[in-house]
Write a protein that holds these residues in place. Structure first.
Motif, PDB file in Angstrom:
ATOM      1  N   THR A   1      83.265  58.536  -1.929  1.00 54.12           N
ATOM      2  CA  THR A   1      83.881  57.291  -2.421  1.00 54.12           C
ATOM      3  C   THR A   1      85.304  57.145  -1.916  1.00 54.12           C
ATOM      4  O   THR A   1      85.691  56.091  -1.385  1.00 54.12           O
ATOM      5  CB  THR A   1      83.870  57.292  -3.965  1.00 54.12           C
ATOM      6  OG1 THR A   1      82.514  57.302  -4.426  1.00 54.12           O
ATOM      7  CG2 THR A   1      84.594  56.079  -4.513  1.00 54.12           C
ATOM      8  N   ILE A   2      86.105  58.197  -2.050  1.00 55.70           N
ATOM      9  CA  ILE A   2      87.502  58.143  -1.617  1.00 55.70           C
ATOM     10  C   ILE A   2      87.594  58.000  -0.100  1.00 55.70           C
ATOM     11  O   ILE A   2      88.419  57.244   0.421  1.00 55.70           O
ATOM     12  CB  ILE A   2      88.257  59.404  -2.085  1.00 55.70           C
ATOM     13  CG1 ILE A   2      88.329  59.458  -3.609  1.00 55.70           C
ATOM     14  CG2 ILE A   2      89.654  59.453  -1.482  1.00 55.70           C
ATOM     15  CD1 ILE A   2      89.096  58.338  -4.237  1.00 55.70           C
ATOM     16  N   ALA A   3      86.734  58.711   0.631  1.00 52.59           N
ATOM     17  CA  ALA A   3      86.760  58.642   2.095  1.00 52.59           C
ATOM     18  C   ALA A   3      86.502  57.214   2.567  1.00 52.59           C
ATOM     19  O   ALA A   3      87.168  56.722   3.494  1.00 52.59           O
ATOM     20  CB  ALA A   3      85.731  59.590   2.676  1.00 52.59           C
ATOM     21  N   ARG A   4      85.566  56.533   1.950  1.00 55.11           N
ATOM     22  CA  ARG A   4      85.255  55.157   2.355  1.00 55.11           C
ATOM     23  C   ARG A   4      86.362  54.187   1.961  1.00 55.11           C
ATOM     24  O   ARG A   4      86.669  53.245   2.705  1.00 55.11           O
ATOM     25  CB  ARG A   4      83.916  54.736   1.750  1.00 55.11           C
ATOM     26  CG  ARG A   4      82.731  55.455   2.393  1.00 55.11           C
ATOM     27  CD  ARG A   4      81.402  55.070   1.786  1.00 55.11           C
ATOM     28  NE  ARG A   4      80.312  55.745   2.481  1.00 55.11           N
ATOM     29  CZ  ARG A   4      79.027  55.695   2.117  1.00 55.11           C
ATOM     30  NH1 ARG A   4      78.686  55.008   1.033  1.00 55.11           N
ATOM     31  NH2 ARG A   4      78.103  56.335   2.807  1.00 55.11           N
ATOM     32  N   ALA A   5      86.985  54.403   0.814  1.00 55.68           N
ATOM     33  CA  ALA A   5      88.092  53.537   0.400  1.00 55.68           C
ATOM     34  C   ALA A   5      89.290  53.711   1.331  1.00 55.68           C
ATOM     35  O   ALA A   5      89.942  52.726   1.723  1.00 55.68           O
ATOM     36  CB  ALA A   5      88.487  53.858  -1.042  1.00 55.68           C
TER      37      ALA A   5
ATOM     38  N   ASP B   1      87.295  69.831  -1.951  1.00 57.73           N
ATOM     39  CA  ASP B   1      86.361  68.720  -2.142  1.00 57.73           C
ATOM     40  C   ASP B   1      86.600  68.114  -3.524  1.00 57.73           C
ATOM     41  O   ASP B   1      86.727  68.838  -4.527  1.00 57.73           O
ATOM     42  CB  ASP B   1      84.925  69.240  -2.019  1.00 57.73           C
ATOM     43  CG  ASP B   1      83.918  68.111  -2.115  1.00 57.73           C
ATOM     44  OD1 ASP B   1      83.504  67.606  -1.065  1.00 57.73           O
ATOM     45  OD2 ASP B   1      83.557  67.741  -3.248  1.00 57.73           O
ATOM     46  N   LEU B   2      86.673  66.786  -3.588  1.00 55.55           N
ATOM     47  CA  LEU B   2      87.005  66.119  -4.842  1.00 55.55           C
ATOM     48  C   LEU B   2      85.945  66.316  -5.918  1.00 55.55           C
ATOM     49  O   LEU B   2      86.253  66.283  -7.116  1.00 55.55           O
ATOM     50  CB  LEU B   2      87.235  64.627  -4.596  1.00 55.55           C
ATOM     51  CG  LEU B   2      88.505  64.295  -3.809  1.00 55.55           C
ATOM     52  CD1 LEU B   2      88.589  62.812  -3.518  1.00 55.55           C
ATOM     53  CD2 LEU B   2      89.734  64.744  -4.577  1.00 55.55           C
TER      54      LEU B   2
ATOM     55  N   ALA C   1      78.038  54.520  -3.531  1.00 53.65           N
ATOM     56  CA  ALA C   1      79.331  54.743  -2.872  1.00 53.65           C
ATOM     57  C   ALA C   1      79.620  53.701  -1.796  1.00 53.65           C
ATOM     58  O   ALA C   1      80.438  53.939  -0.903  1.00 53.65           O
ATOM     59  CB  ALA C   1      79.424  56.152  -2.286  1.00 53.65           C
ATOM     60  N   GLU C   2      78.984  52.532  -1.875  1.00 51.52           N
ATOM     61  CA  GLU C   2      79.248  51.440  -0.947  1.00 51.52           C
ATOM     62  C   GLU C   2      80.340  50.535  -1.510  1.00 51.52           C
ATOM     63  O   GLU C   2      80.338  50.213  -2.704  1.00 51.52           O
ATOM     64  CB  GLU C   2      77.978  50.617  -0.710  1.00 51.52           C
ATOM     65  CG  GLU C   2      76.843  51.375  -0.050  1.00 51.52           C
ATOM     66  CD  GLU C   2      77.167  51.765   1.396  1.00 51.52           C
ATOM     67  OE1 GLU C   2      77.990  51.065   2.021  1.00 51.52           O
ATOM     68  OE2 GLU C   2      76.592  52.760   1.876  1.00 51.52           O
ATOM     69  N   ILE C   3      81.281  50.117  -0.649  1.00 52.83           N
ATOM     70  CA  ILE C   3      82.339  49.194  -1.070  1.00 52.83           C
ATOM     71  C   ILE C   3      81.729  47.813  -1.272  1.00 52.83           C
ATOM     72  O   ILE C   3      81.071  47.279  -0.384  1.00 52.83           O
ATOM     73  CB  ILE C   3      83.463  49.151  -0.026  1.00 52.83           C
ATOM     74  CG1 ILE C   3      84.169  50.504   0.053  1.00 52.83           C
ATOM     75  CG2 ILE C   3      84.468  48.051  -0.367  1.00 52.83           C
ATOM     76  CD1 ILE C   3      85.231  50.589   1.120  1.00 52.83           C
ATOM     77  N   THR C   4      81.948  47.250  -2.451  1.00 54.21           N
ATOM     78  CA  THR C   4      81.381  45.929  -2.752  1.00 54.21           C
ATOM     79  C   THR C   4      82.428  44.819  -2.715  1.00 54.21           C
ATOM     80  O   THR C   4      82.088  43.660  -2.494  1.00 54.21           O
ATOM     81  CB  THR C   4      80.716  45.928  -4.141  1.00 54.21           C
ATOM     82  OG1 THR C   4      81.697  46.202  -5.137  1.00 54.21           O
ATOM     83  CG2 THR C   4      79.622  46.985  -4.210  1.00 54.21           C
ATOM     84  N   ASP C   5      83.687  45.145  -2.922  1.00 54.02           N
ATOM     85  CA  ASP C   5      84.735  44.123  -2.886  1.00 54.02           C
ATOM     86  C   ASP C   5      86.091  44.815  -2.852  1.00 54.02           C
ATOM     87  O   ASP C   5      86.249  45.923  -3.352  1.00 54.02           O
ATOM     88  CB  ASP C   5      84.664  43.210  -4.116  1.00 54.02           C
ATOM     89  CG  ASP C   5      85.300  41.847  -3.868  1.00 54.02           C
ATOM     90  OD1 ASP C   5      86.109  41.740  -2.922  1.00 54.02           O
ATOM     91  OD2 ASP C   5      84.995  40.898  -4.608  1.00 54.02           O
TER      92      ASP C   5
END
Length: 389
Positions: A250-254, A61-62, A304-308
């Motif tokens: 964060t990494i999983a969503r990116a 886990d990161l 941890a939501e992507i904004t752009d």
């Protein structure tokens, strides 16, 4: 070409070459070991290797990885974390006292066990650090880079003017002719012209990419004040987060947002590659070229939501392509060897050009002294006759 044009181009070639020659020699000499900086680092024992484990060993886990690094330096904050394509079993963590700390600590953590591996040496001294700074900025930071960029522009002017002069000069000679039965100066002139044409394309590539690389600080500032400012505009005036979101999430969503791409590095809030409110997750491909091209994904550091997310502007893409091309980092050992040979040939071109200029200066002075002596000799009988009168 008319004699007037030849003289004009000769003047341009001479002075553009003379002004930049010493600095270009320095760049060629320092660039030679930098072509093999990975190999030299390995010989010096600077490489960090992860313990051998089965290929299917699950990754840690990161958040545990980050915790392992912070446990070593509990009073420091995370600045960056990165991973090399050729060493996916290691996460490299950068920690400092503040987001722009130049006295940072670098730590290698096992990506599978979240255990400390080593603290790689930071390039603060030693031979390779000396070569790097002499080649990149002359120990003068951005102003040193811009000065070397100007010298690079003069080199490009010297190359173009040399090509213009080469055609009329070689009109009566076969390509690559070196006249050895004449004076040493004539032999070196032929050698200078031949090697200059042979290395022409390489010099244009390395010179152009070198000039682009010297603008890295300026281009990054432009990007930060334009696109990054636009991407983070909705957060202006808001307080910075006091608690950061999970890095694993964060990494999983990116990665889900950019399938087929891998994480190159993550910039933590407040660092130049992020914002006070965001993680900057920089994704890249896994091929020789695409591994050098990053796509930033901005993630809210609190939710941890992507904004752009968007592609880099063309000028940063040109910069990222130029950096490895400048040192021949694209094609493995074969291309590096070719780069080294062409670098050595360029040293001969620059050195012979300097020699020819010095030799011509001495010849001109000798001719002037001889002419003065001849004039004095012719004048002596006249003066003698005048004295008798």
């Amino acid at each position: 070409m008319s004699p007037i044009n030849v003289r004009r181009w000769s003047w341009i070639h001479k002075w553009s070459s003379l002004v930049c020659t010493v600095f270009m020699l320095l760049l060629c000499l320092t660039g030679l070991p930098l072509i093999y900086h990975h190999e030299i680092g390995h010989l010096l024992g600077n490489d960090v290797e992860a313990p051998s484990m089965p290929a299917n060993t699950p990754r840690a886990d990161l958040d545990r990885v980050i915790a392992a690094g912070q446990a070593l330096y509990p009073n420091k904050i995370m600045m960056y974390m990165s991973q090399e394509l050729d060493e996916p079993a290691i996460w490299n963590l950068t920690l400092g006292n503040h987001p722009n700390d130049e006295q940072f600590k670098s730590i290698a953590i096992d990506a599978r066990t979240a255990k400390f591996i080593a603290e790689p040496p930071i390039e603060g001294g030693g031979f390779m650090s000396l070569m790097f700074h002499l080649h990149v900025d002359l120990f003068a930071d951005m102003w040193g880079k811009l000065f070397l960029g100007f010298m690079g522009l003069l080199l490009l002017v010297a190359i173009v003017s040399g090509v213009v002069l080469y055609a009329p000069f070689m009109r009566k000679l076969d390509f690559g002719t070196v006249r050895r039965g004449r004076t040493a100066r004539l032999k070196w002139l032929d050698m200078h012209n031949m090697l200059g044409i042979v290395t022409l394309v390489w010099l244009l590539v390395v010179g152009t990419t070198g000039v682009i690389n010297t603008l890295s600080d300026v281009l990054l500032k432009v990007w930060q004040f334009t696109e990054i400012a636009e991407m983070t505009k909705p957060y202006q005036g808001q307080p910075a987060p006091t608690r950061l979101a999970s890095m694993q999430t964060t990494i999983a969503r990116a990665e889900a947002a950019e399938p087929g791409m891998k994480v190159g590095f993550v910039a933590f809030p407040g660092t130049p590659f992020a914002s006070p409110h965001h993680y900057g997750v920089y994704m890249h491909g896994d091929q020789a070229l695409t591994s050098r091209l990053y796509k930033p994904v901005l993630v809210d550091a609190q939710t941890a939501e992507i904004t752009d997310r968007r592609k880099l502007p063309w000028y940063l893409t040109a910069l990222l392509v130029s950096q490895p091309l400048h040192f021949g980092d694209y094609g493995g050992a074969g291309l590096k060897f070719l780069w080294a040979l062409l670098d050595l040939a360029t040293i001969v071109v620059l050195g012979s050009g300097l020699y020819l200029w010095l030799k011509r200066g001495r010849a001109a002075k000798a001719a002037a002294r001889q002419a003065a002596s001849d004039n004095a000799g012719r004048a002596a009988p006249v003066l003698a006759r005048g004295h008798k009168l």
